[in-house]
Design an enzyme around this catalytic site. Structure first.
Site, PDB file in Angstrom:
ATOM      1  N   LYS A 129     -15.572  -1.428   2.156  1.00 18.34           N
ATOM      2  CA  LYS A 129     -14.807  -2.013   1.050  1.00 18.34           C
ATOM      3  C   LYS A 129     -15.808  -2.645   0.090  1.00 18.34           C
ATOM      4  CE  LYS A 129     -10.659  -3.146   3.761  1.00 18.34           C
ATOM      5  NZ  LYS A 129      -9.935  -4.247   4.456  1.00 18.34           N
ATOM      6  N   GLU A 169       0.810  -1.216   0.000  1.00 23.70           N
ATOM      7  CA  GLU A 169       0.000   0.000   0.000  1.00 23.70           C
ATOM      8  C   GLU A 169       0.844   1.267   0.000  1.00 23.70           C
ATOM      9  OE1 GLU A 169      -2.788  -0.449   3.197  1.00 23.70           O
ATOM     10  OE2 GLU A 169      -3.606  -2.300   2.360  1.00 23.70           O
TER      11      GLU A 169
END
Length: 437
Positions: free
Chosen positions: A349, A204
């Site tokens: 999400k 990330e």
């Protein structure tokens, strides 16, 4: 015409070099394309991501079955439907799958179609996606949760907790907050380099240095904030606590180090220490009093409801407590959490639940009950920027989409810059106002 004429999926590659699903939706006068993300640390209650499991191809991670489901069953079922009827499309997808966790067709197949339909509908309506979904009230740019230092399942180091994030809250514009985040990120890189620590980045975009303890990890981030010329802490208008610019958010991903048999949280990457649920809740309360922490995600394990209740009772009035593995973007699990009084925020999400409609329902349920929503990426991403659009569409006020490196992360931040520019003087940046604690 807004009638769906063709749906086509293909296998593409995500940011970790693993296959994922991309879907194109065509009408006679519009087109939409969406690529599906994938998680590394996944909750057991998430919708099922369909993988081929043929070890001789992509080590079993291929998605050709999901692609085939789109190109045959889903294409045939949705042909002729109005692409602007999002709820009807998503209901049809859920009906076609027929399982509670989308395991027949695959959440990755279903989500790709759902999002691509939304994009085709937006193009047909001559609207940006955030306006198409959110209407004229969509104008809030989200406060970024920037994952600058990694441990846990996201790193090969001695840090138990998965993510240490910065949240630039003392600013009036999103673009200024983004600049702050970039400057802190580069200051942290210099700090790590000067101390002989690794500056390689993880999935990330955050650093994963081999530091000595969990405490050293958060203290390095706080030091980098000061090094960049900013103050760690809350702004003056939050209880008179000071003139801070940046606060800390954590995602320990506690399910990853919870031993269900022992009913203990085991710091297996660092000290080997074992804590009960009550001790773990007290641990976070101690950290919240020592450090400028505004948010903790998955501070307790996904099925440790008692532990979550203890944590909420201890610090839920002053720290945002985000349920990710706990709620998995699922309205039923969120409703259970609301009833039990656990957490005060939900991580959103899109691939945990599998359709845009269900995603929006979870956000709305949270909003009605005083819970905040944090729109989130996954560790396996693509250049797709849909979550940036959803964050603005829903006025969520917060987005979690990685650090200040890797194009798959920066794509979302850059899309938000474009939206801020497009909104002009009507754009809002909530800062500390994004929180309800």
């Amino acid at each position: 015409m807004s009638v769906i004429t063709r749906i086509h999926a293909r296998q593409i590659m995500d940011s970790r070099g693993n296959p994922t699903v991309e879907v194109d939706v065509h009408t006679e006068s519009s087109f939409g394309r969406a690529a599906v993300p994938s998680g590394a640390s996944t909750g057991v209650h998430e919708a099922v991501e369909l993988r081929d499991k043929d070890k001789s191809v992509f080590l079993g991670k291929g998605v050709l079955k999901a692609v085939e489901n789109v190109n045959t069953l889903i294409n045939d079922a949705l042909l002729g439907m109005d692409v602007t009827e999002q709820e009807a499309i998503d209901a049809k997808l859920i009906e076609l799958d027929g399982t509670p966790n989308k395991s027949k067709l695959g959440a990755n197949a279903i989500l790709g179609v759902s999002l691509a339909c939304a994009k085709a509908g937006a193009e047909y309506s001559a609207l940006p996606l955030y306006r198409y979904i959110g209407g004229t009230t969509a104008k809030t740019l989200p406060v970024p949760m920037m994952n600058v230092l990694n441990g846990g399942a996201h790193a090969d180091n001695t840090v138990d907790f998965q993510e240490f994030m910065i949240m630039p809250i003392g600013f009036e514009r999103y673009s200024d907050a983004l600049r702050c985040g970039a400057e802190v990120f580069h200051s942290l890189k210099s700090l790590l380099h000067d101390r002989g620590l690794s500056t390689a980045v993880g999935d990330e975009g955050g650093f994963a240095p081999n530091v000595e303890s969990n405490e050293q990890a958060i203290e390095l981030v706080i030091e980098a904030i000061g090094m960049a010329g900013y103050k760690a802490g809350a702004p003056t208008d939050r209880g008179g606590l000071g003139d801070g610019h940046v606060m800390i958010a954590l995602d320990p991903a506690s399910s990853e180090f919870y031993d269900a048999e022992k009913k203990k949280y085991v710091f297996k990457k660092s000290s080997g220490r074992e804590l009960s649920s009550e001790e773990m809740a007290s641990y976070w309360a101690d950290w919240a009093s020592r450090y400028p922490i505004i948010s903790i995600e998955d501070g307790m394990a996904e099925d440790d409801w008692e532990g979550w209740k203890m944590l909420t009772d201890k610090i839920g009035g002053r720290v945002q407590l985000v349920g990710d593995d706990l709620f998995v973007t699922n309205s039923k699990r969120l409703a259970e959490g609301i009833e039990k009084g656990v957490g005060n925020s939900i991580l959103i999400k899109v691939n945990q639940i599998g359709t845009l409609t269900e995603t929006l329902q979870a956000i709305e349920l949270a909003k009605r009950n005083g819970y905040t929503s944090v729109i989130s990426h996954r560790s396996g991403e693509t250049e797709d920027t849909t979550i940036a659009q959803i964050a603005v569409a829903t006025n969520a006020g917060q987005i979690k989409t990685g650090s200040m490196s890797r194009s798959d992360r920066m794509a979302k931040y850059n899309e938000l810059l474009r939206i801020e520019e497009e909104l002009g003087s009507t754009a809002l940046y909530p800062g500390i106002g994004a929180f309800r604690v």
